[in-house]
Motif scaffolding. Sequence first.
Motif, PDB file in Angstrom:
ATOM      1  N   ASP A 184       0.814  -1.223   0.000  1.00 23.76           N
ATOM      2  CA  ASP A 184       0.000   0.000   0.000  1.00 23.76           C
ATOM      3  C   ASP A 184       0.847   1.273   0.000  1.00 23.76           C
ATOM      4  OD1 ASP A 184      -2.381  -1.434  -0.134  1.00 23.76           O
ATOM      5  OD2 ASP A 184      -2.573  -1.543   2.042  1.00 23.76           O
ATOM      6  N   VAL A 185       1.886   1.300  -0.832  1.00 19.62           N
ATOM      7  CA  VAL A 185       2.710   2.499  -0.969  1.00 19.62           C
ATOM      8  C   VAL A 185       1.909   3.515  -1.779  1.00 19.62           C
ATOM      9  CG1 VAL A 185       4.855   3.433  -1.913  1.00 19.62           C
ATOM     10  CG2 VAL A 185       4.841   1.178  -0.816  1.00 19.62           C
ATOM     11  N   PRO A 186       1.731   4.726  -1.248  1.00 17.01           N
ATOM     12  CA  PRO A 186       0.899   5.700  -1.953  1.00 17.01           C
ATOM     13  C   PRO A 186       1.561   6.236  -3.223  1.00 17.01           C
ATOM     14  CG  PRO A 186       1.839   6.676   0.028  1.00 17.01           C
ATOM     15  CD  PRO A 186       2.237   5.238   0.028  1.00 17.01           C
ATOM     16  N   TYR A 187       0.711   6.559  -4.194  1.00 14.53           N
ATOM     17  CA  TYR A 187       1.144   7.303  -5.371  1.00 14.53           C
ATOM     18  C   TYR A 187      -0.008   8.185  -5.819  1.00 14.53           C
ATOM     19  CZ  TYR A 187      -1.104   4.238  -8.959  1.00 14.53           C
ATOM     20  OH  TYR A 187      -1.974   3.550  -9.761  1.00 14.53           O
ATOM     21  N   SER A 188       0.343   9.269  -6.502  1.00 19.59           N
ATOM     22  CA  SER A 188      -0.656  10.265  -6.886  1.00 19.59           C
ATOM     23  C   SER A 188      -0.098  11.109  -8.026  1.00 19.59           C
ATOM     24  CB  SER A 188      -0.978  11.172  -5.690  1.00 19.59           C
ATOM     25  OG  SER A 188       0.161  11.940  -5.341  1.00 19.59           O
ATOM     26  N   PHE A 189      -0.908  12.006  -8.521  1.00 13.93           N
ATOM     27  CA  PHE A 189      -0.453  12.976  -9.512  1.00 13.93           C
ATOM     28  C   PHE A 189       0.727  13.756  -8.951  1.00 13.93           C
ATOM     29  CE2 PHE A 189      -0.387  17.103 -11.563  1.00 13.93           C
ATOM     30  CZ  PHE A 189      -0.572  16.800 -12.900  1.00 13.93           C
ATOM     31  N   GLY A 190       0.637  14.132  -7.696  1.00 15.03           N
ATOM     32  CA  GLY A 190       1.694  14.904  -7.058  1.00 15.03           C
ATOM     33  C   GLY A 190       3.016  14.160  -6.962  1.00 15.03           C
ATOM     34  N   THR A 191       2.966  12.854  -6.609  1.00 10.22           N
ATOM     35  CA  THR A 191       4.221  12.103  -6.507  1.00 10.22           C
ATOM     36  C   THR A 191       4.801  11.795  -7.878  1.00 10.22           C
ATOM     37  OG1 THR A 191       3.133   9.926  -6.428  1.00 10.22           O
ATOM     38  CG2 THR A 191       3.589  11.010  -4.313  1.00 10.22           C
ATOM     39  N   ARG A 192       3.943  11.799  -8.880  1.00  7.13           N
ATOM     40  CA  ARG A 192       4.429  11.484 -10.230  1.00  7.13           C
ATOM     41  C   ARG A 192       4.900  12.722 -10.989  1.00  7.13           C
ATOM     42  NH1 ARG A 192       1.509   7.889 -14.978  1.00  7.13           N
ATOM     43  NH2 ARG A 192       3.458   7.521 -16.113  1.00  7.13           N
ATOM     44  N   PHE A 193       4.128  13.786 -10.914  1.00 10.87           N
ATOM     45  CA  PHE A 193       4.398  14.929 -11.783  1.00 10.87           C
ATOM     46  C   PHE A 193       4.869  16.189 -11.072  1.00 10.87           C
ATOM     47  CE2 PHE A 193       1.149  12.417 -14.082  1.00 10.87           C
ATOM     48  CZ  PHE A 193       1.913  12.065 -15.181  1.00 10.87           C
ATOM     49  N   GLU A 194       4.706  16.250  -9.767  1.00  8.72           N
ATOM     50  CA  GLU A 194       5.027  17.493  -9.051  1.00  8.72           C
ATOM     51  C   GLU A 194       6.129  17.333  -8.020  1.00  8.72           C
ATOM     52  OE1 GLU A 194       1.101  18.484  -7.625  1.00  8.72           O
ATOM     53  OE2 GLU A 194       0.620  19.553  -9.493  1.00  8.72           O
ATOM     54  N   GLY A 195       6.724  16.172  -7.924  1.00 10.22           N
ATOM     55  CA  GLY A 195       7.864  15.976  -7.040  1.00 10.22           C
ATOM     56  C   GLY A 195       7.542  15.833  -5.567  1.00 10.22           C
ATOM     57  N   GLU A 196       6.268  15.569  -5.230  1.00  8.68           N
ATOM     58  CA  GLU A 196       5.953  15.310  -3.820  1.00  8.68           C
ATOM     59  C   GLU A 196       6.760  14.104  -3.353  1.00  8.68           C
ATOM     60  OE1 GLU A 196       1.786  14.802  -3.070  1.00  8.68           O
ATOM     61  OE2 GLU A 196       1.291  16.689  -4.053  1.00  8.68           O
ATOM     62  N   LYS A 226       6.157  12.137  -0.531  1.00 10.13           N
ATOM     63  CA  LYS A 226       5.423  11.098   0.206  1.00 10.13           C
ATOM     64  C   LYS A 226       4.716  10.160  -0.767  1.00 10.13           C
ATOM     65  CE  LYS A 226       3.410   9.592   4.068  1.00 10.13           C
ATOM     66  NZ  LYS A 226       4.035   8.828   5.055  1.00 10.13           N
ATOM     67  N   GLY A 227       5.441   9.146  -1.224  1.00 10.90           N
ATOM     68  CA  GLY A 227       4.864   8.189  -2.149  1.00 10.90           C
ATOM     69  C   GLY A 227       5.823   7.876  -3.272  1.00 10.90           C
ATOM     70  N   THR A 228       5.352   7.112  -4.229  1.00  9.89           N
ATOM     71  CA  THR A 228       6.187   6.688  -5.344  1.00  9.89           C
ATOM     72  C   THR A 228       5.532   7.069  -6.656  1.00  9.89           C
ATOM     73  OG1 THR A 228       7.511   4.839  -6.194  1.00  9.89           O
ATOM     74  CG2 THR A 228       5.248   4.324  -5.502  1.00  9.89           C
ATOM     75  N   ASN A 229       6.076   6.574  -7.745  1.00  7.48           N
ATOM     76  CA  ASN A 229       5.499   6.815  -9.065  1.00  7.48           C
ATOM     77  C   ASN A 229       6.019   5.735 -10.018  1.00  7.48           C
ATOM     78  OD1 ASN A 229       7.997   7.947 -10.521  1.00  7.48           O
ATOM     79  ND2 ASN A 229       7.862   9.199  -8.671  1.00  7.48           N
ATOM     80  N   PRO A 230       5.328   5.523 -11.133  1.00  7.99           N
ATOM     81  CA  PRO A 230       5.746   4.460 -12.047  1.00  7.99           C
ATOM     82  C   PRO A 230       7.170   4.618 -12.577  1.00  7.99           C
ATOM     83  CG  PRO A 230       3.499   5.116 -12.534  1.00  7.99           C
ATOM     84  CD  PRO A 230       4.031   6.103 -11.525  1.00  7.99           C
ATOM     85  N   GLU A 231       7.590   5.837 -12.878  1.00  5.45           N
ATOM     86  CA  GLU A 231       8.928   6.034 -13.427  1.00  5.45           C
ATOM     87  C   GLU A 231      10.012   5.677 -12.414  1.00  5.45           C
ATOM     88  OE1 GLU A 231       5.965   7.696 -15.795  1.00  5.45           O
ATOM     89  OE2 GLU A 231       6.375   8.301 -13.728  1.00  5.45           O
ATOM     90  N   GLU A 232       9.800   6.033 -11.165  1.00  7.46           N
ATOM     91  CA  GLU A 232      10.742   5.678 -10.101  1.00  7.46           C
ATOM     92  C   GLU A 232      10.831   4.158  -9.957  1.00  7.46           C
ATOM     93  OE1 GLU A 232      11.165   7.574  -5.848  1.00  7.46           O
ATOM     94  OE2 GLU A 232       9.426   6.225  -5.863  1.00  7.46           O
TER      95      GLU A 232
END
Length: 139
Positions: free
Chosen positions: A31-43, A45-51
């Motif tokens: 349950d690692v969070p991901y969102s628009f912010g973690t993907r496109f805005e550098g937040e 707290k969370g991960t993203n597909p590219e990472e």
Amino acid sequence: MKFSRKAEAQWQGTGKEGKGHISTDSKVMVDVPYSFGTRFEGEQKGTNPEELLGAAHAGCYTMQLSFLLNEEGFTATKLHTNAKVHFEDGEITTVDLDLTGEVPEISADKFEEIANKAKEVCPVSKLFKAKVNLTSKLK
């Protein structure tokens, strides 16, 4: 050798305001969070597909390189790979692999030759249609 691995993602809400979680069967990620912010805005707290793709590529490439070094009679003291995944206009355009290795009794030319072969045969490298760049250093 043949096997399958599983991961899952769940999402609720719109693409921009929604939020999701990613988990792996191994339970390394639960349950690692991901969102628009973690993907496109550098937040942070969370991960993203590219990472996650970068982590998968760095791990796969480094292990592949170790196997190829062993086939040539070398054993690495240490291999370290950073993977930087570039996203532009809705597409992953490039992956930069930055490798540093400590391998006793290998020449810089031989190290570079094997490092480049690993880039070509790494299963995750093959997965990308993006250009994969490699920089390698032998200590």
